[in-house]
Scaffold this active site. Structure first.
Site, short mmCIF file in Angstrom:
data_model
loop_
_atom_site.label_atom_id
_atom_site.label_comp_id
_atom_site.label_asym_id
_atom_site.label_seq_id
_atom_site.Cartn_x
_atom_site.Cartn_y
_atom_site.Cartn_z
N LEU A 35 0.82 -1.22 0.00
CA LEU A 35 0.00 0.00 0.00
C LEU A 35 0.85 1.27 0.00
O LEU A 35 0.38 2.33 0.41
CB LEU A 35 -0.99 0.00 1.18
N SER A 126 8.99 -2.25 -19.11
CA SER A 126 8.55 -0.95 -19.64
C SER A 126 9.27 -0.63 -20.93
O SER A 126 10.43 -1.05 -21.13
CB SER A 126 8.88 0.11 -18.58
N TYR A 151 14.94 4.62 -12.19
CA TYR A 151 13.71 3.81 -12.35
C TYR A 151 13.83 2.91 -13.58
O TYR A 151 13.64 1.70 -13.53
CB TYR A 151 12.47 4.71 -12.47
N LYS A 155 14.19 -1.52 -14.29
CA LYS A 155 13.45 -2.40 -15.21
C LYS A 155 14.44 -3.20 -16.06
O LYS A 155 14.30 -4.40 -16.24
CB LYS A 155 12.52 -1.58 -16.11
P1 NAD Z 1 1.23 1.63 -9.05
O1 NAD Z 1 2.16 2.44 -8.22
O2 NAD Z 1 -0.17 2.07 -9.17
O3 NAD Z 1 1.23 0.10 -8.57
C1 NAD Z 1 2.36 -0.50 -7.98
C2 NAD Z 1 1.90 -1.12 -6.67
O4 NAD Z 1 3.02 -1.78 -6.06
C3 NAD Z 1 1.38 -0.09 -5.68
O5 NAD Z 1 0.09 -0.46 -5.25
C4 NAD Z 1 2.38 -0.15 -4.52
O6 NAD Z 1 1.76 0.06 -3.28
C5 NAD Z 1 2.95 -1.53 -4.67
N1 NAD Z 1 4.32 -1.71 -4.15
C6 NAD Z 1 5.41 -0.94 -4.40
N2 NAD Z 1 6.47 -1.44 -3.76
C7 NAD Z 1 6.06 -2.55 -3.09
C8 NAD Z 1 6.69 -3.49 -2.24
N3 NAD Z 1 7.99 -3.38 -1.93
N4 NAD Z 1 5.96 -4.51 -1.73
C9 NAD Z 1 4.65 -4.63 -2.03
N5 NAD Z 1 3.99 -3.76 -2.81
C10 NAD Z 1 4.69 -2.74 -3.34
O7 NAD Z 1 1.92 1.51 -10.50
P2 NAD Z 1 1.34 0.92 -11.85
O8 NAD Z 1 1.23 2.05 -12.82
O9 NAD Z 1 0.18 0.05 -11.59
O10 NAD Z 1 2.58 0.05 -12.31
C11 NAD Z 1 2.67 -1.34 -12.05
C12 NAD Z 1 4.00 -1.85 -12.58
O11 NAD Z 1 4.08 -1.56 -13.98
C13 NAD Z 1 5.20 -1.18 -11.93
O12 NAD Z 1 6.22 -2.15 -11.76
C14 NAD Z 1 5.61 -0.15 -12.95
O13 NAD Z 1 6.98 0.16 -12.85
C15 NAD Z 1 5.28 -0.86 -14.26
N6 NAD Z 1 5.06 0.07 -15.38
C16 NAD Z 1 4.16 1.09 -15.25
C17 NAD Z 1 3.97 1.99 -16.30
C18 NAD Z 1 3.04 3.15 -16.18
O14 NAD Z 1 3.16 4.11 -16.97
N7 NAD Z 1 2.06 3.14 -15.27
C19 NAD Z 1 4.70 1.83 -17.50
C20 NAD Z 1 5.59 0.76 -17.60
C21 NAD Z 1 5.77 -0.12 -16.53
N1 UFG Z 2 3.79 15.63 -20.98
C1 UFG Z 2 3.45 16.99 -21.04
N2 UFG Z 2 2.95 17.57 -19.92
C2 UFG Z 2 2.78 16.91 -18.75
C3 UFG Z 2 3.12 15.54 -18.69
C4 UFG Z 2 3.62 14.93 -19.82
O1 UFG Z 2 3.60 17.62 -22.08
O2 UFG Z 2 2.34 17.53 -17.76
C5 UFG Z 2 4.28 14.97 -22.20
C6 UFG Z 2 5.68 14.40 -22.07
O3 UFG Z 2 6.66 15.38 -22.37
C7 UFG Z 2 5.62 13.25 -23.08
C8 UFG Z 2 4.17 12.77 -23.01
O4 UFG Z 2 3.44 13.88 -22.46
O5 UFG Z 2 5.89 13.73 -24.37
C9 UFG Z 2 3.96 11.55 -22.13
O6 UFG Z 2 4.54 11.79 -20.85
P1 UFG Z 2 4.26 10.83 -19.60
O7 UFG Z 2 4.98 11.42 -18.43
O8 UFG Z 2 2.81 10.57 -19.45
O9 UFG Z 2 4.92 9.45 -20.06
P2 UFG Z 2 6.41 9.09 -20.48
O10 UFG Z 2 6.34 8.57 -21.87
O11 UFG Z 2 7.35 10.18 -20.19
O12 UFG Z 2 6.76 7.92 -19.46
C10 UFG Z 2 5.84 6.87 -19.17
C11 UFG Z 2 6.04 6.40 -17.73
C12 UFG Z 2 7.38 5.75 -17.59
C13 UFG Z 2 7.50 4.65 -18.59
C14 UFG Z 2 7.27 5.17 -19.99
C15 UFG Z 2 7.30 4.06 -21.01
O13 UFG Z 2 5.96 7.49 -16.85
O14 UFG Z 2 7.49 5.21 -16.32
O15 UFG Z 2 6.01 5.81 -20.05
O16 UFG Z 2 6.46 3.05 -20.63
F1 UFG Z 2 8.73 4.12 -18.52
#
Ligand code: NAD
Ligand code: UFG
Length: 339
Positions: A35, A126, A151, A155
């Site tokens: 959480l 990712s 970060y 990955k």
């Molecule tokens: P999120 O933060 O909503 O979900 C991650 C969950 O993991 C959270 O509920 C957090 O409480 C839990 N958590 C974190 N560390 C923990 C630990 N040590 N033990 C137990 N629980 C733990 O994020 P999300 O967007 O649902 O992402 C899920 C996964 O997908 C992550 O690994 C993230 O890096 C990866 N990912 C997300 C995106 C994105 O843009 N959302 C893109 C690529 C990869």
């Molecule tokens: N952007 C804006 N204004 C904002 C936020 C974002 O212009 O307030 C733009 C960024 O410059 C980018 C696009 O919107 O061009 C998307 O940005 P995000 O921050 O939503 O996403 P990113 O592609 O930068 O990164 C996301 C996740 C990373 C992940 C990556 C690829 O945040 O964790 O996608 O999966 F690694």
């Protein structure tokens, strides 16, 4: 056939949607989430959507003793591993927190899995592992490892660790899923992405502008080499993404042994201004925005070649940009109603 699926990070954004899809597909998800970035009431919401209450343990994946309790109480067939910290900016300021939580946490999880002879794993990777891609659309063959922040490096490092685990023990079945940009929410409005503080990501920022929480969107740069100068990404509806995990499980169920790598995206690239336009249409009025300087570390263009996932997993994202915007907006409005 798999039945019991341990879902680490299962109360988070992507995890909660995947738990819903697991239940719908007839699996029994068991959630472990500390959480740190989600709330326990997500379990109630999953129950409301599906009529089934998944088992939930508020444990940290770094705590092997707690994980053993879960593996002792349930005969786990496979693990979907979402748990991790994901804030790019915070990872630059606090790299050790990210290496400890994401990497050590994963190593601990794998060690406990091995103790219980559980050797099937789906990992949340990712598109960030591709760094600044040389060619788009990006295939799984593209070079990886050029990540510019801790970060992203977690990955990449975890992918490498999991490949080494497989080399040491060929009875593992591992899927590395490289997500592009998840957006949207469950259409019930009960679960979605609700970041603490100022959102880093585009879609939550847009919905907070739309609801009046923030005055305007800052568009980070309009001088990129793209069709309108703003950054291009591959946005995928979180429900599509969640379904991709079911496809991956089915692949591991039938095709044992190996490390399988898939992009999960739509194959379509949209710019920030395309997103503003699509969202404004759903909103019924123009979304206010201003052009701001580029954000450090951003790349111009990133979108997937989704062919391999379609061919080998039978996975194809079906929801379009309008649906992504409409569901994100609906979720934001539901949040407001709850306040
Ligand atoms: P999120 O933060 O909503 O979900 C991650 C969950 O993991 C959270 O509920 C957090 O409480 C839990 N958590 C974190 N560390 C923990 C630990 N040590 N033990 C137990 N629980 C733990 O994020 P999300 O967007 O649902 O992402 C899920 C996964 O997908 C992550 O690994 C993230 O890096 C990866 N990912 C997300 C995106 C994105 O843009 N959302 C893109 C690529 C990869
Ligand atoms: N952007 C804006 N204004 C904002 C936020 C974002 O212009 O307030 C733009 C960024 O410059 C980018 C696009 O919107 O061009 C998307 O940005 P995000 O921050 O939503 O996403 P990113 O592609 O930068 O990164 C996301 C996740 C990373 C992940 C990556 C690829 O945040 O964790 O996608 O999966 F690694």
């Amino acid at each position: 056939m798999y039945k019991n699926i341990l879902v680490t990070g299962g109360t988070g954004y992507i995890g909660s949607h995947t738990v819903v899809e697991l239940i719908t597909a007839g699996y029994t998800p068991i959630i472990v989430d500390n959480l740190s970035n989600s709330k326990a009431d997500v379990v109630d919401r999953i129950e409301k959507i599906t009529g089934v209450r998944p088992a939930f343990y508020p444990y940290d994946i770094n705590d092997a003793e707690s994980l053993r309790k879960v593996f002792s109480s349930h005969k786990i067939d496979s693990v979907i591993h979402f748990a991790g910290l994901k804030a790019v900016g915070e990872s630059v300021a606090l790299p050790l927190k990210y290496y400890r939580n994401n990497i050590t946490g994963t190593v601990t999880l794998i060690e406990v899995m091995k103790e219980y002879q559980v050797k099937s794993l789906v990992f949340s990777s990712s598109a960030t592992v591709y760094g600044d891609p040389e060619v788009v659309p990006i295939t799984e063959e593209a070079k990886v490892g050029g990540c510019t922040n801790p970060y992203g490096k977690t990955k990449y490092f975890i992918e490498e660790i999991l490949k080494d685990v497989y080399v040491s023990d060929n009875s593992f079945d591992i899927a590395l899923l490289r997500y592009f940009n998840p957006v949207g929410a469950h259409e019930s409005g009960l679960i979605g992405e609700n970041p603490n503080g100022i959102p880093n990501n585009l879609m939550p920022y847009i919905t907070q502008v739309a609801i009046g929480k923030r005055p305007h969107l800052n568009v980070f740069g309009n001088d990129y080499d793209t069709h309108d100068g703003t950054g291009v990404r591959d946005y995928i509806h979180v429900v599509d993404l969640a379904k991709g995990h079911i496809c991956a499980l089915k692949k591991l169920e039938k095709e044992a042994n190996g490390v399988f790598i898939y992009n999960l995206g739509t194959g379509k690239g949209y710019s920030v201004l395309d997103m503003v336009k699509a969202f404004s249409k759903v909103l019924g009025r123009p979304l206010p925005y201003q052009i701001a300087p580029r954000r450090a570390g951003d790349i111009a263009t990133c979108y997937a070649d989704p062919t391999l996932a379609e061919k080998e997993l039978g996975f194809k994202a079906v929801y379009d940009l309008e649906k992504m915007c409409a569901d994100s907006w609906h979720f934001q409005q539901c949040l407001k109603d709850e306040e």
